[in-house]
Structure formats: C-alpha cells, structure tokens
Design a protein around this motif. Sequence first.
Motif, short mmCIF file in Angstrom:
data_model
loop_
_atom_site.label_atom_id
_atom_site.label_comp_id
_atom_site.label_asym_id
_atom_site.label_seq_id
_atom_site.Cartn_x
_atom_site.Cartn_y
_atom_site.Cartn_z
N LYS A 107 0.97 -1.08 0.08
CA LYS A 107 0.03 0.01 0.07
C LYS A 107 0.86 1.37 -0.06
O LYS A 107 0.46 2.24 -1.02
N ASP A 127 -9.00 4.81 1.80
CA ASP A 127 -9.19 3.45 1.40
C ASP A 127 -9.93 3.05 0.26
O ASP A 127 -11.11 3.54 0.38
N ARG A 160 -14.77 1.37 15.40
CA ARG A 160 -14.63 0.50 14.32
C ARG A 160 -15.32 -0.91 14.36
O ARG A 160 -14.94 -1.74 15.18
N THR A 177 -4.27 -1.98 15.33
CA THR A 177 -4.04 -0.87 16.12
C THR A 177 -4.05 -0.98 17.59
O THR A 177 -3.10 -0.55 18.29
N SER A 200 -5.52 4.74 10.88
CA SER A 200 -6.66 5.05 9.88
C SER A 200 -6.27 5.24 8.38
O SER A 200 -5.11 5.73 8.20
N TYR A 219 2.53 -1.89 4.62
CA TYR A 219 1.58 -1.53 5.71
C TYR A 219 2.03 -0.59 6.84
O TYR A 219 1.44 -0.27 7.56
N GLU A 222 1.35 4.07 7.46
CA GLU A 222 0.51 5.03 8.20
C GLU A 222 1.41 5.22 9.63
O GLU A 222 1.36 6.48 9.94
N ARG A 246 -16.56 3.72 10.99
CA ARG A 246 -16.28 3.42 9.78
C ARG A 246 -16.24 2.07 9.71
O ARG A 246 -15.53 1.04 10.43
N HIS A 248 -15.06 -1.27 6.98
CA HIS A 248 -14.47 -1.75 5.82
C HIS A 248 -14.24 -3.14 5.68
O HIS A 248 -14.75 -3.90 6.73
N LEU A 256 -3.06 -10.04 9.03
CA LEU A 256 -2.94 -9.00 10.08
C LEU A 256 -1.77 -9.20 10.99
O LEU A 256 -0.84 -8.24 11.19
N MET A 259 0.91 -7.67 8.61
CA MET A 259 0.77 -6.39 8.61
C MET A 259 1.46 -5.91 10.06
O MET A 259 2.11 -4.93 9.93
N ILE A 263 4.74 -3.17 10.76
CA ILE A 263 4.40 -1.82 11.25
C ILE A 263 5.58 -2.01 12.49
O ILE A 263 6.12 -1.11 12.65
#
Length: 320
Positions: A107, A127, A160, A177, A200, A219, A222, A246, A248, A256, A259, A263
């Motif tokens: 991304k 997104d 979320r 998160t 986000s 990822y 952010e 939100r 998604h 994840l 991801m 991070i």
Amino acid sequence: MRPDVRRWLHSRTFAAETWAAPDLVAVKGTRGCTVSVVLPALDEERTVGTIVATIRDHLVERCPLVDEVVVVDSGSSDRTAEVAAAAGARVVAADTVLPRHGSRPGKGEALWKSLHVTSGDLLVFIDADLVAFDPRFVVGLLGPLLTDPTVGYVKALYDRPLTTTDGIVPSGGGRVTELVARPLLNAFWPELAGFVQPLSGEYAGRRELLEQVPFVSGYGVELGLLVDLAALAGLDALAQVDFGTRQHTHQADAALGRMAGQILHTALARRPGAGRPKRELLQFLRTADGLEGVSWDVGVVERPPMRSVRAVEGGRRGRA
Ligand SMILES: O=c1ccn([C@@H]2O[C@H](COP(=O)(O)OP(=O)(O)O)[C@@H](O)[C@H]2O)c(=O)[nH]1
Ligand SMILES: O=C(O)[C@@H](COP(=O)(O)O)O[C@H]1O[C@H](CO)[C@@H](O)[C@H](O)[C@H]1O
C-alpha cells in the motif's frame, strides 16, 4: 494522561460536522489551492466504484471541492481498474510509475507513487475497501487544512465495527491498532498517544510536507508517516477528525499478523536506540460525553533467572 497529550487532544481533535463542502469551496478559492483524492487499491472491485462515484458526484460535479480523483492500482487481479475508470477515476497502475525506481508490492508503494502522478496542493487518501462510504470523510479531512494554515496533516478517527460470522459487532475492528500500533506508540512516542486511530486509512496532508518524508512501502506507511511528520512539523501541525464510525472489509488474522510485522519493523527502524519504553498505555472509550482516554500502566518487571536467585539463596528449594 500526559498534560501534553491532554492539551493536544483538546486543541487538535475536531468533529467532522464542523465543516460543510460549500464553505470549504469558498475558502479553497481564496487560498487558490487544489485538491487530489487518492485511493490505493488492490482487488477492490466490489467497493471502489461506489466510493469514486460518490466523491465525483458530491465533491467534483455538484460542489467543486476536489480537483482530481486518482486510483492507484497495486496490481489487482480483478476488475478494480475497469470499475474505477467507469466511475470516473483516473486509474494509474503503480508498477508503471517511476519505473527507474523499480516496483515494490504494498500500500505504501502505491501512496508514494501517487505523489508523482497527482498535482494537488492538498492530498486526501481514502481506502478503496470502505463500506457505506460517506463524502463527509473527504470534507472533514480537508476542513482543518483549508481553514488553519498551521495544520499540515489530518487523520480520521472513528469507531470500528468488526464483521464476524455472527454479523457486525459495534467494536473490535482496528485489531492491529489495538494490539500493536497503540502500545508501540505509547511506549516509544507517548506524545502521539492522543491519536485515537493512528492507523486509519483515511487521512490528508499538505504536499509540501508529504514530499519531505519517506513512505514505507507496505502496511507500515501510516505509522511511518505519523512518526515522521510529527518529527518534521511538530505535534501541533497534526490533527484528527471524528467521523463517528467506519466499516471496511477485514483481512484474516494471519494477514494482520504480517501487517503487524511490517508495522513493528517500521517502528523499530525509527527507534534504533530503543531505550526504556514508557509504561503508560492510553486507550479510548466513546462515552455519552464523548471520547474518554483511559490510562493503564503496562510496564512489566523483569524477574532474574531463577538459577541466579538460587545461587544467592544457597540453592535451597524453598517451600511455597
Ligand atoms: O498492496 C496493497 C495492499 C492494500 N492496498 C489498499 O490499501 C487499502 C487498505 O488495505 P487493506 O484493506 O488491505 O488493509 P486493512 O484496511 O484491512 O487494514 C485498501 O484500499 C487496499 O486495496 C493497496 O493498494 N496495495
Ligand atoms: O487498524 C487496523 O488494525 C488495521 C486492521 O483493521 P481491522 O482489524 O481489519 O478492522 O487497519 C488499518 O491498518 C492498516 C495499516 O496501517 C491501514 O493501511 C488500513 O488503512 C487501516 O484500515
């Protein structure tokens, strides 16, 4: 809660309803600035068309707040590009941008390349997997940037919901998160603990700032942008806007986990000295009065190896 975080939360957290598109169009005209909306997309044929069409209808045609809508396709194997183009987006294949720099997956790669293929003074990133997209997301993110020249970067915050096999539950989304990014930020960048949704996928910034910081290819983008822009421009140049909720499409836990690994690497690359992390973890609840920050001490004590204890205690196996 740290006084600096409390102060920032109070001064730099806004409600999306603060701004209306027609008012921002007037401000945009006086400032003579342009706006690019970028959607990074990988296999999002189910949702990208509705998002693009909604932005074009509300914020290009009916109310000219947005000057261009660009979908950066990360190599989709479905009809993402066709659907996005049919909805009115300019579609760019990430691997055709800056070919001399090669092509990386991820991304962040798409977002980095979007800087090269767009022209807006302000960039809004959305997104492409959002469900029930609301054009307010774009309006709210632009609000602080168009009305306050001291703000350079704005993140969305929201509740979320999580889609499960039993249906949609009101919270539980934002798993990486809550389990990785928030503890990492509190430990190593406690001044950023006020960001309710640090990962986000909806955010906006001034091009002049965004072009001065690296973009992490996957990822980690952010977390990398948040840490690097705060270091570059200062905490008060950053803001967050509350959009309520939100939804998604969610990835599986294993995805994840990968991801989270990206991070973690992104964070550790920015703390080579690491040092002693802070003990406080600030979490957030939405209450009848608004957002409530709750501080926890998540510090741990390192007990020495028992072998070393026995050496001191004469080796006796004591009785509990
Ligand atoms: O290699 C990638 C991975 C993701 N995305 C896009 O980045 C956004 C967020 O990614 P994803 O939905 O996978 O993350 P999540 O929201 O599940 O954390 C979506 O629009 C994806 O299509 C992308 O453009 N390239
Ligand atoms: O916030 C999160 O934990 C992850 C995963 O969200 P879910 O647990 O699937 O709701 O989603 C975000 O993180 C990604 C990495 O920063 C961003 O690229 C996504 O846009 C964002 O949705």
